[in-house]
Design a protein around this motif. Structure first.
Motif, mmCIF file in Angstrom:
data_model
loop_
_atom_site.group_PDB
_atom_site.id
_atom_site.type_symbol
_atom_site.label_atom_id
_atom_site.label_comp_id
_atom_site.label_asym_id
_atom_site.label_seq_id
_atom_site.Cartn_x
_atom_site.Cartn_y
_atom_site.Cartn_z
ATOM 1 N N PRO A 4 0.835 -1.204 0.000
ATOM 2 C CA PRO A 4 0.000 0.000 0.000
ATOM 3 C C PRO A 4 0.868 1.251 0.000
ATOM 4 C CG PRO A 4 -0.761 -1.585 1.637
ATOM 5 C CD PRO A 4 0.574 -2.068 1.151
ATOM 6 N N CYS A 5 0.464 2.239 -0.779
ATOM 7 C CA CYS A 5 1.251 3.468 -0.882
ATOM 8 C C CYS A 5 1.227 4.233 0.439
ATOM 9 C CB CYS A 5 0.754 4.340 -2.026
ATOM 10 S SG CYS A 5 -0.973 4.830 -1.890
ATOM 11 N N CYS A 14 -3.008 4.877 0.554
ATOM 12 C CA CYS A 14 -3.709 3.635 0.878
ATOM 13 C C CYS A 14 -3.413 3.188 2.309
ATOM 14 C CB CYS A 14 -3.313 2.535 -0.098
ATOM 15 S SG CYS A 14 -3.709 2.902 -1.820
ATOM 16 N N ALA A 15 -2.155 3.359 2.737
ATOM 17 C CA ALA A 15 -1.790 2.939 4.091
ATOM 18 C C ALA A 15 -2.597 3.709 5.128
ATOM 19 C CB ALA A 15 -0.296 3.148 4.311
ATOM 20 N N ARG A 25 -5.000 -6.845 9.828
ATOM 21 C CA ARG A 25 -3.955 -7.653 9.183
ATOM 22 C C ARG A 25 -3.958 -7.365 7.686
ATOM 23 N NH1 ARG A 25 -4.740 -13.078 7.201
ATOM 24 N NH2 ARG A 25 -2.755 -14.159 6.836
ATOM 25 N N VAL A 26 -2.773 -7.132 7.161
ATOM 26 C CA VAL A 26 -2.622 -6.850 5.733
ATOM 27 C C VAL A 26 -1.649 -7.859 5.136
ATOM 28 C CG1 VAL A 26 -1.707 -5.223 4.037
ATOM 29 C CG2 VAL A 26 -3.165 -4.398 5.891
ATOM 30 N N GLY A 41 5.209 2.183 3.214
ATOM 31 C CA GLY A 41 3.817 1.808 3.447
ATOM 32 C C GLY A 41 3.704 0.714 4.487
ATOM 33 N N PHE A 42 4.563 -0.309 4.367
ATOM 34 C CA PHE A 42 4.577 -1.378 5.356
ATOM 35 C C PHE A 42 4.930 -0.822 6.735
ATOM 36 C CE2 PHE A 42 5.717 -4.655 1.871
ATOM 37 C CZ PHE A 42 4.369 -4.910 1.642
ATOM 38 N N ALA A 43 5.922 0.080 6.774
ATOM 39 C CA ALA A 43 6.354 0.656 8.053
ATOM 40 C C ALA A 43 5.220 1.429 8.714
ATOM 41 C CB ALA A 43 7.561 1.562 7.830
ATOM 42 N N LYS A 44 4.451 2.158 7.928
ATOM 43 C CA LYS A 44 3.340 2.933 8.483
ATOM 44 C C LYS A 44 2.278 2.003 9.070
ATOM 45 C CE LYS A 44 2.192 6.798 6.580
ATOM 46 N NZ LYS A 44 1.668 7.884 5.712
#
Length: 295
Positions: A4-5, A14-15, A25-26, A41-44
């Motif tokens: 996700p952006c 998206c995040a 959960r993603v 995005g993952f970090a956010k």
């Protein structure tokens, strides 16, 4: 299929939307390599307490996103070369007859390829010989016709070609030398045709690598190449074919027929472009094979 952006662009990030929605959960197959994202995005999501899982079906997601990934990594669209040939690799008889080598089912698949690509490219010879429309004419997908690009370095194509006169469902651009005939350029522009000014490469032909970079700058992620043999060979010589879709009809034309790929001037077998088979299927009486360039 993609991370996700993390930043807003044409829409909200998206995040941020996932965090606001209370998602717990993603699962995202691959990281977005774009410098503005690249793990942010993952970090956010993780910072907000969301469980993030990656690498599930990563290879499949990479294929789905191949055009986007190619543009981000290399600055150019993913190039798919489509060939419709006889069993012995000919696209026409010695007299030039080519309609139709493959059957209706294979031709429908060719139209579907157009619908799934941003742009389609042909050379001057194909435009002159076939006078193609290069649109998608599958029922319900007519509006998915790609941008049409024709290489005409000397602007010698006649104005009555369907690429120039039938512009209702797809626009056309002409890649030509910057020093080509100004009057002819002006006539094309007046007819609604956009010009892509290019410089010659060392052989005097259009610099294909530069042309693809230009298309990448304009947002084109997937480019379908439909001919002819000289253009196919030119792209293969400079290692710019990422996917190969080969449609083979169950007939033999012979050595006097027109080859699908012009001379590559290979000095050794080790220098031959190599591809890995991704899929094979039948369409009517024809065989369709899809290959990916070997790493």
């Amino acid at each position: 299929t993609l991370e996700p952006c993390s930043e807003s662009g044409r829409g909200p990030a998206c995040a941020d939307g996932l965090v606001a929605a209370g998602i717990a959960r993603v699962v995202a197959a691959i990281e977005d390599p774009h410098p503005r994202v690249a793990g942010a995005g993952f970090a956010k999501l993780r910072a907000a307490g969301i469980t993030v899982e990656t690498e599930l079906c990563a290879d499949e997601a990479g294929e789905i996103n191949a055009g986007f990934l190619c543009r981000v990594k290399h600055g150019r669209p993913l190039v798919t070369l489509k060939l419709a040939t006889s069993l012995d690799g000919r696209i026409a008889t010695a007299s030039g007859e080519s309609r139709w080598i493959t059957g209706p089912a294979a031709r429908e698949r060719a139209h579907l390829l157009r619908a799934t690509h941003d742009a389609v490219l042909v050379g001057t010879g194909t435009a002159l010989t076939d006078d193609p429309q290069l649109t998608c004419r599958l029922p319900g997908l007519e509006q998915r016709s790609p941008l049409r690009i024709v290489i005409d370095r000397r602007l010698r194509l006649p104005a009555n070609l369907r690429l120039f006169t039938e512009t209702g469902r797809a626009s056309t651009r002409v890649a030509t030398f910057a020093a080509s005939d100004p009057a002819r350029r002006a006539a094309l522009v007046a007819a609604g045709i956009k010009i892509i000014a290019t410089a010659p490469d060392v052989s005097g032909a259009v610099d294909l690598a530069a042309l693809l970079q230009r298309l990448g700058d304009e947002g084109v992620t997937r480019l379908l190449v439909e001919g002819g043999g000289r253009l196919a060979a030119a792209l293969l010589r400079v290692d710019l074919v990422d996917r190969l879709v080969w449609m083979r009809a169950p007939l033999v034309i012979g050595n006097d027929g027109v080859p699908a790929i012009a001379a590559l001037d290979l000095a050794a077998l080790a220098a031959a472009p190599r591809f890995t088979l991704l899929s094979g299927e039948t369409a009517g009486g024809d065989v369709i094979e899809t290959y990916r360039r070997s790493d």
